[in-house]
Every structure is written in structure tokens, then in C-alpha cells.
Design an enzyme around this catalytic site. Structure first.
Site: not given
Ligand code: NAD
Length: 271
Positions: A42, A86, A109
Site C-alpha cells: 500500500k 490493517q 476501507d
């Protein structure tokens, strides 16, 4: 393809000023090797398109309240437009509490219940990155799902369920299968499109799919250092009209959609 799209969108004009859409904070807690790879990728892609990304690595024994306090600080920072934590988190940290603390407008997200609710009614700012990437890919290859039979294997909140909703939004006839589904093969053999996200290497075999089906493999399974998808690629490839490889299929698109969501967050926050 999608990465280039993000690169173009990353520079936008706000009040006659050219600005770069920067400000993605990625938090990782602990030493999970797979998570470290994802976070590194990322960061690499953020650098490639000129985003100002910040990776915040916290030790495994970080307390939940410390993590929530950090998210609170990031929620208030004007130079941070997107926040990603994460997953998975260490067992002593409640994932729901963490997701619920991220400000919905910075939730790139799209896991916050407020954003999930928006997706449910087809009115959204962000879409969860993996299914959004898959929809982009289908569009890119002119694969219409309208009126088609689509089977989604896996019902997670981050892939299976939103994937089914997005296919439904595009007028597919959707079946969601999961670990308690009986006679899975009967369903998949009828399907025009199969999306599999279960985390079991080579689970979908040639005899489970029909000739000409579109096969989307989300799974990432690491065995002795080698990555495998949830599909027995070599054999299923012979029958499929389209099939995504692992690695290199859905994974890179997921990150591209994360960058796109960060651009969207930037635009929304600078309106
Ligand atoms: P998960 O691990 O939370 O849940 C697994 C799902 O699979 C469950 O809904 C379960 O019911 C279903 N399942 C398990 N065994 C099954 C069986 N035998 N038959 C039918 N269904 C079964 O799911 P997840 O978080 O969506 O992850 C799934 C896979 O996708 C993992 O390998 C993960 O690493 C991968 N993943 C990849 C990306 C990407 O960007 N490529 C993104 C997210 C997840």
C-alpha cells in the site's frame, strides 16, 4: 489500469488551487507477516501516485485504548483524509470498536457501519476496496452481470457480503454460499460468474464450474512461501472465459480502489 486512473485523479483543483490529494494513514499493530506485506504494498503504491502516506506501526501489546486514542487524533488531523487499520488485529483488541472509532468520512476501507448502511441502499461515498476493484475489472472487460447468475462463495463483511450487494446493484441474480452451504457444486456449475473469497487454496476445481464462466479469485493462501488463490487456476483456466490469477489479479485492484477512496475522501473533505 486503475492505478493510472488514480494517478490522474490525485491532482485536483480546489478553489482555483492545484493540490495533491494526500493524507492516507495506515496503522498496523503487531508482526503478522502477511499484513506487513500488504501494508508495504500500500505504501509503495501511495508513493507511486504521489500520495503522502503515513505508516504507523505499533507493537503487538498495544492497548485498545491507545489505538482508539491514535485514531481519534488522526480523525482530527486536516492533513489526513483517509485512515486504514490493517486487519486482523491482535486478539485483545476489539475490531468493531476500532472500526467504529474511525470517522465515517475518513473510513477509506468502507467498513464503518454508517458506510455499510449506505452501500445497502445503493447511496455511497466509499465502497469496500476488494469488491469495488472487482466491479471495476468487470466493467473494464465489458462483462455485464445484468440478468446473469452470480455465485459469491464466502460471506465476510469485507468481501462476500458487499460483493453480493454490488452485483445485485448491477442487476445480477446473486447467490451467497458459505461454509454451511449444501451442494455447493450444484450452485457453482450453474453460475455465469463465480467470485470466491474463502481462504482455501485451490478449493474451486474444474468440475465445479461451467464452460465459459467468469471466475474471480479473491483468496490469498501462502503455502511454503508460495501464494495460491482459492481456485485451482491451471485446470479451471481451461474452462473459464475469464479468470483472475493469484497473485496479480484482484490484489493490486484492491489497493488501487483504496487510493481512489482516498481521493474521494480528500474531495469530500475539501468541498
Ligand atoms: P473470512 O476469512 O472472513 O471468511 C471466510 C469465508 O469463507 C466465510 O464466510 C466462510 O463461510 C467461507 N467458507 C469457509 N470455508 C468454506 C467452504 N468450504 N465452502 C464455502 N464457504 C466457505 O473471509 P475474507 O476475509 O473475505 O477472506 C477470504 C480470502 O480472501 C482470504 O484468503 C483472504 O486473504 C483473501 N482476501 C484477499 C483480498 C485481496 O485483496 N485479494 C482482500 C481480502 C481478503
Amino acid at each position: 489500469m486503475a492505478l493510472q486512473l488514480v494517478a490522474v485523479l490525485a491532482i485536483i483543483v480546489v478553489d482555483n488551487e492545484i493540490r495533491v490529494a494526500h493524507g492516507l494513514a495506515v496503522i498496523i499493530v503487531g508482526e503478522d507477516p502477511a499484513s506487513q506485506v500488504y501494508v508495504r504494498n500500500k505504501k509503495k503504491d501511495c508513493d507511486e501516485v504521489g500520495f503522502n502516506s503515513e505508516v504507523i506501526a505499533l507493537p503487538e501489546n498495544t492497548e485498545e485504548k491507545e489505538l482508539l486514542a491514535l485514531i481519534d487524533t488522526l480523525n482530527k488531523r486536516e492533513d489526513i483524509h483517509g485512515i486504514l487499520v490493517q486487519l486482523p488485529l491482535p486478539k485483545h483488541i476489539n475490531e468493531d470498536a476500532v472500526i467504529n472509532t474511525i470517522s465515517p468520512e475518513k473510513d477509506v476501507d468502507a467498513f464503518h457501519p454508517e458506510n455499510v448502511g449506505h452501500i445497502m441502499i445503493g447511496d455511497y461515498t466509499f465502497l469496500p476496496c476488494t469488491p469495488a476493484g472487482i466491479m471495476e475489472m468487470l466493467k473494464f472487460y465489458n462483462i455485464s452481470v445484468a440478468g446473469k447468475k452470480c455465485v459469491v462463495i464466502g460471506r465476510s463483511n469485507i468481501v462476500g457480503k458487499p460483493m453480493a450487494l454490488m452485483l445485485l446493484e448491477k442487476n445480477a441474480t446473486v447467490t451467497i454460499a458459505h461454509s454451511r452451504t449444501k451442494n455447493l457444486k450444484e450452485l457453482t456449475k450453474e453460475a455465469d460468474v463465480v467470485v470466491v473469497a474463502i481462504g482455501k487454496a485451490k478449493f474451486v476445481t474444474e468440475d465445479m464450474v461451467k464452460e465459459g464462466a467468469v471466475i474471480v479469485d479473491v483468496g490469498i493462501n501462502r503455502i511454503d512461501g508460495v501464494l495460491y488463490g482459492d481456485v485451482d487456476f491451471e485446470n479451471v483456466e481451461k474452462k473459464a472465459s475469464y479468470i483472475t490469477p493469484v497473485p496479480g489479479g484482484v490484489g493490486p485492484l484492491t489497493i488501487a480502489m483504496l487510493l481512489l477512496n482516498t481521493v474521494t475522501a480528500f474531495i469530500e473533505q475539501n468541498k
